[in-house]
Design a protein around this motif. Structure first.
Motif, short mmCIF file in Angstrom:
data_model
loop_
_atom_site.label_atom_id
_atom_site.label_comp_id
_atom_site.label_asym_id
_atom_site.label_seq_id
_atom_site.Cartn_x
_atom_site.Cartn_y
_atom_site.Cartn_z
N VAL A 171 1.78 -1.60 6.65
CA VAL A 171 1.32 -0.38 7.31
C VAL A 171 1.56 -0.55 8.80
O VAL A 171 0.93 -1.40 9.45
N PRO A 172 2.49 0.21 9.39
CA PRO A 172 2.78 0.08 10.82
C PRO A 172 1.56 0.46 11.67
O PRO A 172 0.72 1.26 11.27
N SER A 173 1.52 -0.08 12.88
CA SER A 173 0.43 0.23 13.79
C SER A 173 0.83 -0.16 15.19
O SER A 173 1.66 -1.05 15.39
N ASP A 174 0.24 0.50 16.18
CA ASP A 174 0.44 0.11 17.56
C ASP A 174 -0.45 -1.06 17.95
O ASP A 174 -0.29 -1.65 19.02
N GLY A 175 -1.40 -1.39 17.06
CA GLY A 175 -2.26 -2.54 17.28
C GLY A 175 -1.88 -3.65 16.31
O GLY A 175 -0.74 -4.08 16.24
N ARG A 176 -2.84 -4.04 15.49
CA ARG A 176 -2.58 -5.06 14.49
C ARG A 176 -1.90 -4.44 13.27
O ARG A 176 -2.37 -3.45 12.72
N VAL A 177 -0.80 -5.02 12.83
CA VAL A 177 -0.07 -4.54 11.66
C VAL A 177 -0.71 -5.14 10.41
O VAL A 177 -1.10 -6.31 10.40
N PHE A 178 -0.80 -4.34 9.36
CA PHE A 178 -1.35 -4.81 8.09
C PHE A 178 -0.20 -5.01 7.11
O PHE A 178 0.54 -4.07 6.81
N SER A 186 6.25 -6.90 12.11
CA SER A 186 5.17 -6.68 13.07
C SER A 186 5.66 -6.35 14.47
O SER A 186 4.87 -5.97 15.34
N GLN A 220 3.85 -8.08 17.22
CA GLN A 220 2.41 -7.88 17.35
C GLN A 220 1.66 -8.83 16.41
O GLN A 220 2.23 -9.42 15.51
#
Length: 254
Positions: free
Chosen positions: A188-195, A213, A216
């Protein structure tokens, strides 16, 4: 399902988990696999519920997945959560399946043990900050990912997910599927922590974690199976009531 029943389930889910009606309706209606479940109603209030998710098998045997066991705060301590999860498990067994679930906290393995569940599949989980050179990624459809996943895991006991269920996970959580030299992954992409709930790779494919990531930090789960790249310590992950143990499960819906 009648409108009033649906409203009660939506209210319960939103109160306990915080998800909105759009997500819950997509789960109840849009997974592309069979969704079952039981609810406990007290004085006209949907007080507790649990669901079973089809489309998962191990070695050709159905492993219905018990999901979203929930009880309203004011009704806790009366055994309703145990009642609805036991009903789901018993129905799965009556159809020749092996009920399985992912306890949200390690302490809940002991709670589910009272219903006959025991640890069956382990995983490695860790927070990582990738620093190696990234690998090239290939975007995959749910059908392509299911096939690459099957090839990558050939030779070990593992849970297979129907492509329709993978497609629902992608759409519901904003997930993506990728392949790379030495394995495949869901994230799951994210601008914070990637899952990264599933990272299936040979020991030589660690660079893919950096590519996923984009440098990140990431929460990453990987198989606790010999021959695969691992991150973090092995821990109990999936509990089941019977069936095989010691293989790989992978993707869950958190």
């Amino acid at each position: 399902m009648r409108a009033l029943e649906r409203l009660g389930l939506l209210s319960l889910w939103e109160t306990v988990f915080g998800d909105g009606a759009g997500f819950v309706n997509s789960f109840l209606d849009g997974t592309g696999v069979e969704i079952g479940g039981f609810a406990a109603v007290e004085n006209g209030v949907t007080a507790a519920a649990a669901y079973t998710v089809g489309g998962i098998s191990v070695g050709g045997v159905p492993y219905p997945y018990i999901y979203a066991v929930s009880t309203l705060p004011e009704f806790r301590g009366h055994g309703l959560g145990a009642e609805v999860s036991e009903a789901c498990a018993a129905e799965a067994e009556s159809r020749g399946g092996v009920p399985a679930l992912h306890p949200a906290e390690p302490s809940l393995f002991a709670w589910y043990a009272k219903q006959g569940f025991s640890p069956a599949f382990t995983a490695r989980e860790a927070e990582i900050a990738p620093s190696v050179s990234p690998a090239a990624l290939r975007e995959l459809s749910p059908e392509e990912y299911a096939e690459e996943r099957r090839r990558a895991l050939e030779g070990c006991v593992f849970a297979e997910f129907a492509p329709a269920l993978l497609a629902w996970w992608r759409d519901a959580f904003g997930g993506r599927f990728v392949g790379f030299d030495g394995g495949c992954a869901a994230f799951v992409p994210s601008d914070g922590r990637v899952f990264i709930p599933e990272f299936i790779a040979s020991e030589r494919a660690a660079g893919a974690a950096c590519a996923i990531s984009r440098g990140q930090s990431a929460l990453i789960r990987s198989p606790a199976v010999r021959g695969f790249a691992g991150f973090g310590d092995e821990r109990d992950f999936i509990a089941a009531r019977g069936g095989v143990s010691g293989g790989y499960w992978g993707l869950v819906f958190d």
